[in-house]
Write a protein that holds these residues in place. Structure first.
Motif, PDB file in Angstrom:
ATOM      1  N   LEU A  34       1.532  -5.459  10.858  1.00 51.76           N
ATOM      2  CA  LEU A  34       1.397  -5.188   9.429  1.00 51.76           C
ATOM      3  C   LEU A  34       0.049  -4.563   9.100  1.00 51.76           C
ATOM      4  N   SER A  35      -1.014  -5.042   9.754  1.00 51.58           N
ATOM      5  CA  SER A  35      -2.348  -4.467   9.518  1.00 51.58           C
ATOM      6  C   SER A  35      -2.393  -3.010   9.967  1.00 51.58           C
ATOM      7  N   TYR A  36      -1.868  -2.760  11.152  1.00 51.91           N
ATOM      8  CA  TYR A  36      -1.867  -1.395  11.694  1.00 51.91           C
ATOM      9  C   TYR A  36      -1.008  -0.468  10.840  1.00 51.91           C
ATOM     10  N   ALA A  37       0.187  -0.935  10.482  1.00 54.91           N
ATOM     11  CA  ALA A  37       1.111  -0.109   9.711  1.00 54.91           C
ATOM     12  C   ALA A  37       0.547   0.209   8.326  1.00 54.91           C
ATOM     13  N   TYR A  38      -0.095  -0.761   7.705  1.00 53.22           N
ATOM     14  CA  TYR A  38      -0.679  -0.528   6.377  1.00 53.22           C
ATOM     15  C   TYR A  38      -1.780   0.532   6.449  1.00 53.22           C
ATOM     16  N   ARG A  39      -2.489   0.543   7.561  1.00 45.95           N
ATOM     17  CA  ARG A  39      -3.604   1.490   7.709  1.00 45.95           C
ATOM     18  C   ARG A  39      -3.125   2.909   8.032  1.00 45.95           C
ATOM     19  N   TYR A  40      -2.065   3.023   8.844  1.00 45.81           N
ATOM     20  CA  TYR A  40      -1.701   4.343   9.370  1.00 45.81           C
ATOM     21  C   TYR A  40      -0.357   4.894   8.880  1.00 45.81           C
ATOM     22  N   SER A  41       0.462   4.093   8.237  1.00 44.20           N
ATOM     23  CA  SER A  41       1.744   4.579   7.729  1.00 44.20           C
ATOM     24  C   SER A  41       1.681   4.725   6.208  1.00 44.20           C
ATOM     25  N   GLU A  42       1.843   5.931   5.744  1.00 49.22           N
ATOM     26  CA  GLU A  42       1.787   6.188   4.300  1.00 49.22           C
ATOM     27  C   GLU A  42       2.905   5.441   3.566  1.00 49.22           C
ATOM     28  N   ASP A  43       4.077   5.409   4.170  1.00 50.95           N
ATOM     29  CA  ASP A  43       5.192   4.735   3.515  1.00 50.95           C
ATOM     30  C   ASP A  43       4.970   3.234   3.431  1.00 50.95           C
ATOM     31  N   VAL A  44       4.492   2.619   4.512  1.00 52.62           N
ATOM     32  CA  VAL A  44       4.240   1.181   4.496  1.00 52.62           C
ATOM     33  C   VAL A  44       3.185   0.833   3.460  1.00 52.62           C
ATOM     34  N   LYS A  45       2.138   1.641   3.368  1.00 51.68           N
ATOM     35  CA  LYS A  45       1.090   1.374   2.378  1.00 51.68           C
ATOM     36  C   LYS A  45       1.667   1.389   0.967  1.00 51.68           C
ATOM     37  N   LYS A  46       2.521   2.369   0.676  1.00 55.40           N
ATOM     38  CA  LYS A  46       3.136   2.440  -0.653  1.00 55.40           C
ATOM     39  C   LYS A  46       4.009   1.218  -0.919  1.00 55.40           C
ATOM     40  N   ARG A  47       4.805   0.819   0.079  1.00 57.49           N
ATOM     41  CA  ARG A  47       5.683  -0.344  -0.093  1.00 57.49           C
ATOM     42  C   ARG A  47       4.877  -1.604  -0.363  1.00 57.49           C
ATOM     43  N   PHE A  48       3.830  -1.821   0.420  1.00 60.03           N
ATOM     44  CA  PHE A  48       3.028  -3.033   0.267  1.00 60.03           C
ATOM     45  C   PHE A  48       2.306  -3.036  -1.075  1.00 60.03           C
ATOM     46  N   ASP A  49       1.753  -1.890  -1.456  1.00 59.00           N
ATOM     47  CA  ASP A  49       1.014  -1.819  -2.723  1.00 59.00           C
ATOM     48  C   ASP A  49       1.940  -2.043  -3.912  1.00 59.00           C
ATOM     49  N   ALA A  51       4.581  -3.809  -3.963  1.00 56.43           N
ATOM     50  CA  ALA A  51       4.965  -5.225  -3.966  1.00 56.43           C
ATOM     51  C   ALA A  51       3.761  -6.146  -4.137  1.00 56.43           C
ATOM     52  N   GLN A  52       2.573  -5.550  -4.231  1.00 56.46           N
ATOM     53  CA  GLN A  52       1.323  -6.313  -4.326  1.00 56.46           C
ATOM     54  C   GLN A  52       1.215  -7.315  -3.171  1.00 56.46           C
ATOM     55  N   PHE A  53       1.585  -6.813  -1.995  1.00 55.38           N
ATOM     56  CA  PHE A  53       1.530  -7.650  -0.796  1.00 55.38           C
ATOM     57  C   PHE A  53       0.254  -7.356  -0.039  1.00 55.38           C
ATOM     58  N   ASN A  54      -0.519  -8.400   0.229  1.00 55.28           N
ATOM     59  CA  ASN A  54      -1.771  -8.294   0.981  1.00 55.28           C
ATOM     60  C   ASN A  54      -1.552  -8.874   2.375  1.00 55.28           C
ATOM     61  N   VAL A  55      -1.789  -8.054   3.386  1.00 57.73           N
ATOM     62  CA  VAL A  55      -1.563  -8.487   4.773  1.00 57.73           C
ATOM     63  C   VAL A  55      -2.348  -9.751   5.109  1.00 57.73           C
ATOM     64  N   GLU A  56      -3.522  -9.908   4.511  1.00 60.27           N
ATOM     65  CA  GLU A  56      -4.361 -11.067   4.804  1.00 60.27           C
ATOM     66  C   GLU A  56      -3.711 -12.377   4.357  1.00 60.27           C
ATOM     67  N   LYS A  57      -2.710 -12.278   3.490  1.00 62.23           N
ATOM     68  CA  LYS A  57      -2.037 -13.479   2.974  1.00 62.23           C
ATOM     69  C   LYS A  57      -0.882 -13.936   3.855  1.00 62.23           C
ATOM     70  N   LEU A  58      -0.644 -13.231   4.966  1.00 62.02           N
ATOM     71  CA  LEU A  58       0.429 -13.637   5.876  1.00 62.02           C
ATOM     72  C   LEU A  58      -0.055 -14.833   6.701  1.00 62.02           C
ATOM     73  N   LYS A  59       0.161 -16.028   6.172  1.00 61.72           N
ATOM     74  CA  LYS A  59      -0.292 -17.256   6.828  1.00 61.72           C
ATOM     75  C   LYS A  59       0.808 -17.915   7.653  1.00 61.72           C
ATOM     76  N   LYS A  65       8.802 -12.788   3.588  1.00 58.18           N
ATOM     77  CA  LYS A  65       9.819 -12.546   2.558  1.00 58.18           C
ATOM     78  C   LYS A  65       9.259 -11.835   1.333  1.00 58.18           C
ATOM     79  N   HIS A  66       7.944 -11.787   1.189  1.00 61.41           N
ATOM     80  CA  HIS A  66       7.340 -11.121   0.028  1.00 61.41           C
ATOM     81  C   HIS A  66       7.313  -9.601   0.184  1.00 61.41           C
ATOM     82  N   ILE A  67       7.660  -9.110   1.380  1.00 67.26           N
ATOM     83  CA  ILE A  67       7.763  -7.661   1.597  1.00 67.26           C
ATOM     84  C   ILE A  67       9.188  -7.237   1.269  1.00 67.26           C
TER      85      ILE A  67
END
Length: 421
Positions: A34-49, A51-59, A65-67
């Protein structure tokens, strides 16, 4: 090689992790992905943003399920949205090993990493071993299936006969002359080869040398499995995956379901809401393969199944998909190929004489058959339509022309009448 040699052993230690180790393995892989994809995939970054999903919150694993779910059909649209297949890729196309094209149309990228599609442990579990001569009967033209299975077989020390589909007489001759021990293809095509061999007067047990078969691409019944195992005196087990994410699951000798591949995290989710369901509840298979090049995070496959965590006698501890019990939508998988209604509509639209259409799928004697019904007056372009259909969808149906008004008013575009005992 003895039957025991093919039915025992584990390929990777990850197949026997205990529950806590497996959860930790999944969590580490998901965080990195998720960290790598958010940094290098434009589509993943848009999806996460969005959904207001922060990779650091994946505990925990449940935080996934929040993605938002990514539907397989969305790939057709998303891939057309710009470079790097619409931003789905994390690198340029020229850095890849191959790019395939599946029905949809959907492009399927292959990176240069070893065992990119992840089928090596699946082939080992099914029973392939070093020294096997393996005949692959999947298509090698544009679709990935043929080449997808070559590398894992080579990893296991097997030789490959890239036969591709068709020409049953040649397939049987190859099997006989090369003493082929392994079959890779759809179960219905092996049944077709069995029928052709018997018509030639062959004793399939004595004149051929098949010992193990890896089948996929279509649902098959225990009745068909038992029939083919007896005809050839072989072990037949199935794998499950898609051209988008590669291997998802595979059987072992004990036939207790599909062991989920260690290269992916699988959820069973409600088809409408995307909410993960409890073990044992039937829902849509949602896959996150640990693939940093093409990170299709929470891809909904359209297939229905449920999770089984009961112990398996083979010793593998991975959760299992009990079986593929159906499809979510009107898409049908016929002879290993997905057939989408919109694809058929694109073909039919070229023939203004056709008023309405329907595809009917049956499986007499366990072999898929597809019939295309069209309503038209004085239709004279049968050959042209069938050619266009095969060019677009990679399958050739039987064509039946009906008088306008014959089909029901609310016709189901793809009517699946297959029956599995």
């Amino acid at each position: 090689m003895t039957r025991k040699d093919r039915t025992e052993g584990i390929y990777s230690r990850r197949e026997v992790l205990d529950e806590s180790e497996r959860k930790q393995w999944y969590l580490i892989q998901l965080r990195e992905l998720l960290s790598y994809a958010y940094r290098y995939s434009e589509d993943v970054k848009k999806r996460f943003d969005r959904a207001q999903f922060n990779v650091e919150k994946l505990k925990s694993l449940s935080d996934l399920k929040h993605i938002p779910i990514l539907k397989k059909k969305e790939l057709i649209f998303l891939q057309s949205m710009g470079p790097r297949l619409g931003g789905l890729l994390t690198k340029d196309l020229g850095e890849l090993k191959r790019v395939f094209l599946s029905p949809g149309p959907i492009f399927d990228p292959e990176d240069r990493a070893d065992d990119y599609w992840g089928y090596t442990e699946a082939f080992y579990s099914v029973g392939f071993r070093p020294g096997d001569v393996s005949q692959i009967t999947f298509n090698y033209h544009l679709a990935p299936a043929g080449l997808m299975f070559e590398e894992p077989l080579r990893n296991l020390g097997c030789a490959v006969v890239p036969a591709g589909p068709g020409n049953a007489a040649t397939q049987i001759e190859i099997m006989q002359k090369l003493r082929v021990s392994g079959y890779v293809g759809t179960p219905s095509y092996l049944l077709h080869l069995a029928q052709k061999g018997e018509e030639k007067g062959l004793n399939l047990r004595k004149d051929l040398f098949l010992e193990v078969a890896f089948v996929t691409g279509e649902k098959f019944s225990e009745k068909m499995r038992n029939q083919l195992e007896k005809k050839f005196d072989l072990i037949m087990r199935q794998g499950y995956g898609t051209a988008d994410v590669g291997c998802i699951g595979y059987e072992c000798f004990h036939k207790t379901g599909l062991h989920i591949a260690n290269r992916a995290f699988v959820e069973i989710c409600h088809p409408d809401t995307g909410i993960p369901l409890k073990d044992g509840e039937v829902g849509e298979i949602v896959v996150t393969a640990f693939n940093k090049t093409y990170p299709l995070i929470r891809l909904a496959t359209g297939d229905l199944s449920y999770i089984d965590r009961a112990p398996c006698a083979c010793g593998r501890t991975s959760p299992r998909l009990h079986s593929i019990v159906g499809r979510v939508d009107t898409t049908a998988r016929i002879k290993g190929m997905f057939v989408y209604p919109h694809q058929v509509e694109q073909v039919i639209a070229r023939f203004e004489e056709v008023k309405r259409w329907q595809i009917e799928v049956t499986n007499p004697n366990g072999i898929d058959e597809m019939t295309l019904f069209i309503e038209a007056n004085n239709f004279k372009r049968e050959d042209e339509l069938l050619h266009q259909f095969r060019e677009r969808i990679k399958l050739r149906p039987e064509l039946k022309i009906l008088t306008p008004g014959t089909l029901p008013p609310q016709v189901k575009l793809i009517e699946d009448k297959r029956v599995w005992d």
